[in-house]
Design an enzyme around this catalytic site. Structure first.
Site, mmCIF file in Angstrom:
data_model
loop_
_atom_site.group_PDB
_atom_site.id
_atom_site.type_symbol
_atom_site.label_atom_id
_atom_site.label_comp_id
_atom_site.label_asym_id
_atom_site.label_seq_id
_atom_site.Cartn_x
_atom_site.Cartn_y
_atom_site.Cartn_z
ATOM 1 N N ALA A 1 -78.941 56.114 -89.689
ATOM 2 C CA ALA A 1 -79.284 55.534 -88.896
ATOM 3 C C ALA A 1 -80.692 54.765 -89.509
ATOM 4 O O ALA A 1 -81.780 55.418 -88.855
ATOM 5 C CB ALA A 1 -80.300 56.373 -88.016
ATOM 6 N N GLU A 2 -80.790 53.625 -89.848
ATOM 7 C CA GLU A 2 -81.345 52.887 -90.555
ATOM 8 C C GLU A 2 -81.895 51.584 -89.836
ATOM 9 O O GLU A 2 -80.501 50.964 -89.342
ATOM 10 C CB GLU A 2 -81.038 53.076 -92.340
ATOM 11 N N ASP B 1 -80.652 40.618 -99.985
ATOM 12 C CA ASP B 1 -80.599 42.193 -100.227
ATOM 13 C C ASP B 1 -80.228 43.711 -100.664
ATOM 14 O O ASP B 1 -79.802 44.501 -99.910
ATOM 15 C CB ASP B 1 -80.704 43.149 -98.481
ATOM 16 N N HIS C 1 -76.081 51.422 -85.555
ATOM 17 C CA HIS C 1 -76.250 52.929 -86.154
ATOM 18 C C HIS C 1 -74.679 53.162 -87.632
ATOM 19 O O HIS C 1 -74.293 51.856 -86.710
ATOM 20 C CB HIS C 1 -76.132 53.226 -84.584
#
EC number: 2.7.11.1
Length: 732
Positions: A143-144, A270, A148
């Protein structure tokens, strides 16, 4: 009308009129999200949220109330958006709002549940698995940030990652899917890039959610893998050639991915340790998460500050293949150097050379201690880091040029050997005792606390996602248990987080009891499908985790964990009993879960009561022992302090000098023992009783702070008595 909260405001770059115009032109957007001046805003639950893609909800708290307290500009974007939303609400009639799905009405409401059936949404990509009969294997495996991450299992036992946004953000997932489609069409698939299948509607708690589905990569993130690899090298399990050869293999694979993306004109933006996963079965690194991708030359949607290239700042050059190369090298540097041990050092700052002092300090045994980010001599490795991170974008090599660097060209090992080393790291003898090796940091606990407060706000507005909050709480219990064991978080923060968790359970129970009066209303009834899904995806994982916990041997330090687990079971029972009373016949499946929950709760209560009784007994023994020491403690402490301050210390010398030193030590020891001679038997008997008690009390943090203070006092007294008892044996 409820007030609107503003979070994450910024300097103005749009007029009020243009903000009104923007909303009027894009009122049909499915999420209540705006893109103004290159910045994304999310509007949900009567809040205007500046979407920060790096840390998600953890940064939303910034700027709350600043607008309304007069501390921000009246003409800022956030104020303009607020005025726009107020105006939109005033000018839109209640009837019109109810007739416009996913439009202005949703700007002021909670995330609506999709009405689509379970299965693929639209046409999936070629080779996508059949979703008929799918089930939830793991809810919230991660859960970042904004997502989810759950695991869905098909009837053929294929495991898929379901990426579900926390709030209404279908556009983000669709954009990410389109990026993968473009890459597959333009440059083809890549074995080291995530394999995505399409958008689907999947079960999530007691809801249905739209998710981006992709193949699961079963393994570890980059930091965990390379930390274990480095430990194997230090322990002599692999030699230097194997270690550095494996590092170079990983670098080649990641640079091959950035080159592949560049062929499609896409920039990842990223790449970081959390977005590189190593496949346990193959040993291959896989790059995931294109959520912040952009086209080459465009400004990125976001980035992670500590890894990004310098040219990606606001108003500077757009993203490019070279900025992705920078990300690859800063990621490798972070993992190789172990920057997580010192969060003040950022990997995108590169290596720092020190020539005026040793690059490595020594520990008490004379062994070198590695200092992350510090280099004392120039090597091919340091030149590689500097040649990528220490130059401008114009001078930086692209993917293919970087792969030709001397560091990546010399001293390589064959690919199969490197992959075997990585597979052994992930699955073999080199694996750590636990696969969950990521440390819980203060920042992580702050993010989890913010998520809990979001759930509490939803409960206050009668919009609580029961499945979501219980799933998050289960994840948080694991995190808090781990943080308490590791000792890397301040005890006040642990105490505050524990209190917030217990408060959330109380709010859930009150929320459920408050909804009991609505059970006769058909709109609040829960269907048998949702009840079954709630039990399978929320109750079952919690039961399995707690059952494993119950099978372990516990100490006093586990009391806090058991108290929280007991509260979790109580709350699950309360919710499930309430669901069972909502007019539907109670199925045998529901009875089974109720019985299992009750049995687990009884077993846990018995273990908890036994531990608490043992702790009370230990407290009584501890108090008695400390009182027994009153007759000798002060005299013994002072005598030992004098011995330590006056004894001669010889680090080296001839045999003659060593003999003289021993004679002097014996004389000092005799004087010290004479000072405490009348207490010798008392101290010896004291240690016989105190040492077993200290072993029972352990060294870990305990819920009872007074008990911790008394334990440490007993430890000090035992050390004094033990040292004095050993003086005669050691020196006389």
């Amino acid at each position: 009308m409820k007030s609107v909260k503003i979070m994450g405001t910024m300097p103005p770059s749009i007029s009020l009129a243009k903000a009104h115009e923007r909303i009027s032109q894009h009122w049909q957007n499915p999420v209540g999200e705006l893109n103004i001046g290159g910045k994304r805003y999310r509007i949900i639950d009567n809040q205007v949220l500046r979407l920060n893609p790096h840390s998600g909800f953890s940064l939303f708290r910034e700027g709350v109330g600043k607008i309304f307290s007069g501390k921000m500009f009246n003409f800022s974007i956030a104020r303009n958006l607020t005025d726009t939303l107020h105006a939109a609400q005033k000018t839109t009639s209640q009837e019109l709002r109810s007739d416009i799905p996913n439009a202005l009405s949703n700007l002021f409401g909670a995330k609506p549940q999709t009405e689509l059936p379970l299965g693929w949404k639209g046409e999936p990509l070629s080779g996508a698995p059949d979703l008929e009969g799918m089930r939830v294997a793991e809810t919230d495996k991660f859960a970042e940030g904004e997502s989810h991450i759950s695991i869905i299992e098909t009837k053929d036992k294929q495991r898929l990652v379901a990426k579900i946004e926390r709030s209404i953000a279908e556009g983000h997932l669709f954009a990410e899917l389109e990026a993968y489609k473009h890459i597959y069409k333009t440059a083809g698939k890549h074995p080291n890039l995530a394999n995505v299948h399409g958008m689907a509607v999947v079960p999530y708690g007691n809801r249905k959610e739209e998710a981006l589905l992709m193949d699961e990569v079963d393994g570890w993130r980059c930091s965990d893998t390379l930390r274990t690899l480095a430990d194997s090298w230090k322990q002599g399990k692999i030699n230097s050639e194997a270690y550095w050869g494996t590092i170079k293999f990983i670098a080649h694979r990641l640079l091959d991915v950035t080159n592949h993306l560049a062929k499609a004109g896409v920039v990842h933006n990223d790449i970081k340790p959390g977005n590189v996963v190593f496949d346990r079965a193959s040993g291959e690194p896989v790059v995931i998460d294109l959520g912040l991708h952009s086209r080459s030359g465009e400004q990125p949607k976001g980035f992670t500050e500590s890894f990004k290239a310098p040219e990606l700042g606001v108003g500077n050059l757009g993203a490019s293949e070279k900025s992705d190369v920078f990300l690859v090298v800063s990621t490798l540097l972070h993992c190789i150097e172990g920057f997580e041990k010192n969060p003040e050092i950022k990997p995108n700052q590169g290596l720092r050379f020190i020539t005026s002092e040793p690059a490595h300090v020594m520990d008490e045994n004379g062994y070198p201690i590695h200092r992350p980010g510090i280099a004392g001599v120039e090597t091919a490795y340091t030149r590689f880091i500097t040649d990528i991170l220490g130059v401008s974008a114009d001078s930086r090599p692209d993917s293919n040029e970087a792969r030709l660097h001397e560091f990546l060209s010399d001293g390589t090992i064959d690919e199969e050997s490197a992959k075997q080393i990585l597979k052994d790291t992930l699955t073999g003898e080199m694996s750590p005792l636990s696969t969950d090796v990521r440390r819980i940091t203060p920042k992580k606990l702050r993010e989890l606390s913010d998520l809990l407060r979001t759930h509490l706000s939803s409960a206050a507005t009668k919009q609580l996602d029961m499945g979501g909050v219980l799933s998050d709480l289960d994840t948080m219990l694991v995190a808090l248990d781990k943080a308490e064991r590791e000792g890397g978080v301040d005890k006040d923060q642990l105490k505050s987080f524990n209190s917030l968790i217990l408060k959330t359970y109380r709010v859930i129970e009150d929320y459920v009891k408050g909804r009991e009066g609505d059970t006769k209303n058909s709109s609040t009834e829960v269907s048998p499908y949702h009840r079954s899904n709630f039990m399978l995806s929320i109750v079952e994982p919690s039961l399995q985790r707690i059952q494993k916990h119950l099978d372990q041997t516990h100490s006093f330090s586990d009391i806090g964990s058991l108290v929280r687990a007991h509260k979790h079971l109580e709350t699950l029972l309360e919710v499930l009993v309430t669901l069972s009373q909502q007019g539907q016949p109670v199925s045998s499946e529901t009875y089974g879960f109720l019985n299992r929950l009750t049995e687990a709760k009884i077993t846990l209560s018995q273990q908890l009561n036994t531990l608490q009784q043992q702790q009370e007994s230990a407290k009584a023994q501890l108090s008695i022992l400390i009182n027994r020491s009153g007759s000798w403690a002060d005299v013994a402490r002072q005598s030992l302090q004098r011995f330590d301050s006056t004894r001669p210390v010889v680090k080296f010398g001839t045999e003659q000098y060593t003999a003289i030193h021993r004679q002097m030590m014996a004389a000092h020891a005799a004087i010290t023992l004479q000072e405490v001679s009348e207490f010798t038997d008392d101290m010896r008997n004291f240690t016989v009783d105190s040492i077993p008690l200290l072993i029972q009390l352990g060294r870990s943090s305990l819920m009872d702070e007074h008990l911790v203070e008394q334990r440490e006092k007993l430890r000090e007294l035992t050390t004094i008595a033990e040292r004095l008892n050993r003086l005669e044996r050691e020196w006389m």
